[in-house]
Design an enzyme around this catalytic site. Structure first.
Site, PDB file in Angstrom:
ATOM      1  CD  GLU A   1      35.147  36.605 -20.197  1.00  0.00           C
ATOM      2  OE1 GLU A   1      34.252  37.248 -19.613  1.00  0.00           O
ATOM      3  OE2 GLU A   1      35.196  35.369 -20.189  1.00  0.00           O
TER       4      GLU A   1
ATOM      5  CD  GLU B   1      36.386  38.295 -14.830  1.00  0.00           C
ATOM      6  OE1 GLU B   1      37.474  38.830 -14.532  1.00  0.00           O
ATOM      7  OE2 GLU B   1      35.908  38.331 -15.966  1.00  0.00           O
TER       8      GLU B   1
HETATM    9  C1  1HE Z   1      29.325  49.258 -13.175  1.00  0.00           C
HETATM   10  C2  1HE Z   1      30.378  48.419 -13.587  1.00  0.00           C
HETATM   11  C3  1HE Z   1      30.092  47.031 -13.746  1.00  0.00           C
HETATM   12  C4  1HE Z   1      31.154  50.428 -13.444  1.00  0.00           C
HETATM   13  N1  1HE Z   1      28.831  46.622 -13.487  1.00  0.00           N
HETATM   14  N2  1HE Z   1      28.102  48.779 -12.939  1.00  0.00           N
HETATM   15  N3  1HE Z   1      33.927  44.278 -13.737  1.00  0.00           N
HETATM   16  C5  1HE Z   1      34.554  44.879 -12.715  1.00  0.00           C
HETATM   17  O1  1HE Z   1      34.730  44.338 -11.646  1.00  0.00           O
HETATM   18  C6  1HE Z   1      34.983  46.296 -12.967  1.00  0.00           C
HETATM   19  C7  1HE Z   1      34.165  47.250 -12.122  1.00  0.00           C
HETATM   20  N4  1HE Z   1      34.354  48.642 -12.488  1.00  0.00           N
HETATM   21  C8  1HE Z   1      35.455  49.356 -12.143  1.00  0.00           C
HETATM   22  O2  1HE Z   1      36.438  48.848 -11.596  1.00  0.00           O
HETATM   23  C9  1HE Z   1      35.432  50.818 -12.461  1.00  0.00           C
HETATM   24  O3  1HE Z   1      34.072  51.203 -12.615  1.00  0.00           O
HETATM   25  C10 1HE Z   1      36.203  51.216 -13.751  1.00  0.00           C
HETATM   26  C11 1HE Z   1      37.724  51.069 -13.513  1.00  0.00           C
HETATM   27  C12 1HE Z   1      35.783  50.381 -14.955  1.00  0.00           C
HETATM   28  C13 1HE Z   1      35.884  52.707 -14.104  1.00  0.00           C
HETATM   29  O4  1HE Z   1      36.130  53.537 -12.982  1.00  0.00           O
HETATM   30  P1  1HE Z   1      35.466  54.993 -12.931  1.00  0.00           P
HETATM   31  O5  1HE Z   1      35.979  55.660 -11.702  1.00  0.00           O
HETATM   32  O6  1HE Z   1      35.667  55.675 -14.232  1.00  0.00           O
HETATM   33  O7  1HE Z   1      33.873  54.749 -12.827  1.00  0.00           O
HETATM   34  P2  1HE Z   1      32.995  54.347 -11.531  1.00  0.00           P
HETATM   35  O8  1HE Z   1      32.695  55.570 -10.725  1.00  0.00           O
HETATM   36  O9  1HE Z   1      33.593  53.195 -10.799  1.00  0.00           O
HETATM   37  O10 1HE Z   1      31.667  53.806 -12.206  1.00  0.00           O
HETATM   38  C14 1HE Z   1      30.718  54.657 -12.824  1.00  0.00           C
HETATM   39  C15 1HE Z   1      29.372  53.987 -12.763  1.00  0.00           C
HETATM   40  O11 1HE Z   1      29.425  52.781 -13.525  1.00  0.00           O
HETATM   41  C16 1HE Z   1      28.988  53.556 -11.342  1.00  0.00           C
HETATM   42  O12 1HE Z   1      27.561  53.610 -11.256  1.00  0.00           O
HETATM   43  P3  1HE Z   1      26.815  54.854 -10.544  1.00  0.00           P
HETATM   44  O13 1HE Z   1      25.359  54.520 -10.717  1.00  0.00           O
HETATM   45  O14 1HE Z   1      27.318  54.830  -9.127  1.00  0.00           O
HETATM   46  O15 1HE Z   1      27.255  56.077 -11.292  1.00  0.00           O
HETATM   47  C17 1HE Z   1      29.431  52.114 -11.286  1.00  0.00           C
HETATM   48  O16 1HE Z   1      28.708  51.347 -10.315  1.00  0.00           O
HETATM   49  C18 1HE Z   1      29.069  51.663 -12.692  1.00  0.00           C
HETATM   50  N5  1HE Z   1      29.838  50.507 -13.090  1.00  0.00           N
HETATM   51  N6  1HE Z   1      31.490  49.167 -13.742  1.00  0.00           N
HETATM   52  C19 1HE Z   1      27.889  47.476 -13.091  1.00  0.00           C
HETATM   53  N7  1HE Z   1      31.015  46.162 -14.151  1.00  0.00           N
HETATM   54  C20 1HE Z   1      30.764  36.845 -18.643  1.00  0.00           C
HETATM   55  S1  1HE Z   1      31.444  36.872 -17.133  1.00  0.00           S
HETATM   56  C21 1HE Z   1      32.359  38.344 -17.032  1.00  0.00           C
HETATM   57  C22 1HE Z   1      32.682  38.572 -15.590  1.00  0.00           C
HETATM   58  C23 1HE Z   1      33.128  39.983 -15.372  1.00  0.00           C
HETATM   59  O17 1HE Z   1      33.213  40.798 -16.254  1.00  0.00           O
HETATM   60  S2  1HE Z   1      33.493  40.362 -13.758  1.00  0.00           S
HETATM   61  C24 1HE Z   1      34.250  41.916 -13.852  1.00  0.00           C
HETATM   62  C25 1HE Z   1      33.289  43.021 -13.674  1.00  0.00           C
END
Ligand code: 1HE
Length: 262
Positions: A116, A136
């Site tokens: 977005e 989402e």
């Molecule tokens: C997060 C987030 C997040 C990572 N919110 N903490 N977005 C998503 O559904 C995407 C979610 N994220 C992922 O699918 C993956 O993290 C990635 C593909 C982006 C990256 O993968 P990777 O292996 O490099 O990293 P990771 O091990 O998954 O994440 C590293 C840390 O970032 C981990 O935290 P930690 O404390 O365990 O180290 C994750 O929890 C954290 N992290 N992404 C919170 N999104 C205005 S409305 C918009 C609506 C949306 O955007 S919904 C889609 C949300």
């Protein structure tokens, strides 16, 4: 004075400080956008220094942006959810309909709210590591950062519906093919290319850039007859600027650059 936020870096680049480089700087959370970061984006684009004529947005670390910070979603009710979405709208409106064109330098994940944000920029440069998704749909939520308006403008409602229904992920090449990015460059070079393009954009007459950003999307939504009229008004205003006259004179007197084959 340049703004200063914990998760958003701001630098001025270029010999006349004409480029604002805005970096999402929360790499340990993959630049997930919490409310603080969304407000920082809003305030930064609202208050760009007067020297700035183009901006670049990028993300620190391996990914551009993992979208909404899901850890902030847990406790929100419908009313708070509405206000939260409106906050995103206000912030990304500052990006899309601010004072200067914005180039997004993309790499790694450009997902959910990250897409977005990217779609509120005017030019998107993706490197070969880029991938796009709208998780989402599969997380039981909906887009809330303007994606339902801006993403179909880039790729059409059918492709966005498919991304949300099936969790489809586009790689960098397919993303360029369908219109998610206008440029595809080798891995690790998106920021250099984005800065190069921003430098070129910054050398245009500011009123022309403003007209492009503000008139083109509105004309696209007008009936053709209104669009032609808006175009005529915009064209008259832009050509009247002394800078436009000087640039045309330069060309006619042999000083302006010729158009070269790409
Ligand atoms: C997060 C987030 C997040 C990572 N919110 N903490 N977005 C998503 O559904 C995407 C979610 N994220 C992922 O699918 C993956 O993290 C990635 C593909 C982006 C990256 O993968 P990777 O292996 O490099 O990293 P990771 O091990 O998954 O994440 C590293 C840390 O970032 C981990 O935290 P930690 O404390 O365990 O180290 C994750 O929890 C954290 N992290 N992404 C919170 N999104 C205005 S409305 C918009 C609506 C949306 O955007 S919904 C889609 C949300």
């Amino acid at each position: 004075m340049t703004p200063n936020f914990p998760d958003l870096s701001f630098e001025l680049r270029g010999d006349q400080q004409q480029i604002a480089l805005v970096t999402l700087n929360r790499p340990t959370k993959r630049n997930a956008l919490n409310d603080g970061l969304v407000m920082a984006l809003r305030d930064t684009f609202q208050n760009l220094p007067a020297s700035v004529r183009a901006a670049v947005v990028t993300g620190a670390g391996e990914h551009f942006c993992a979208g909404l910070d899901l850890s902030e979603l847990k406790e929100r009710d419908a009313s708070a959810g509405l206000q939260h979405s409106r906050l995103w709208h206000a912030a990304l409106d500052e990006v899309e309909r601010g004072r200067v064109p914005v180039v997004a330098a993309l790499h790694g994940a450009v997902v959910g709210g990250g897409l977005e944000l990217a779609s509120s920029c005017h030019v998107r440069v993706a490197d070969a590591s880029t991938f796009y998704a709208l998780p989402e749909g599969t997380r039981g939520i909906f887009v809330g950062g303007g994606g339902s308006v801006r993403i179909p403008r880039l790729i059409g409602a059918a492709r966005m519906t498919d991304m949300m229904l099936t969790g489809r992920v586009y790689n960098a090449e397919d993303g360029e093919r369908v219109g998610l990015s206008q440029y595809l460059v080798p891995q690790g070079t998106a920021l250099d290319k984005a800065l190069e393009l921003a430098t070129r954009i910054a050398s245009n007459a500011p009123l022309t850039n403003y007209a492009l950003m503000h008139a083109l999307p509105r004309i696209a939504e007008q009936p053709a007859d209104h669009g032609f009229f808006t175009e005529a008004l915009m064209s008259a205003i832009v050509q009247d600027a002394p800078e436009a006259k000087a640039r045309v004179r330069d060309f006619l007197e042999g000083r302006g650059a010729k158009v070269k084959k790409g």
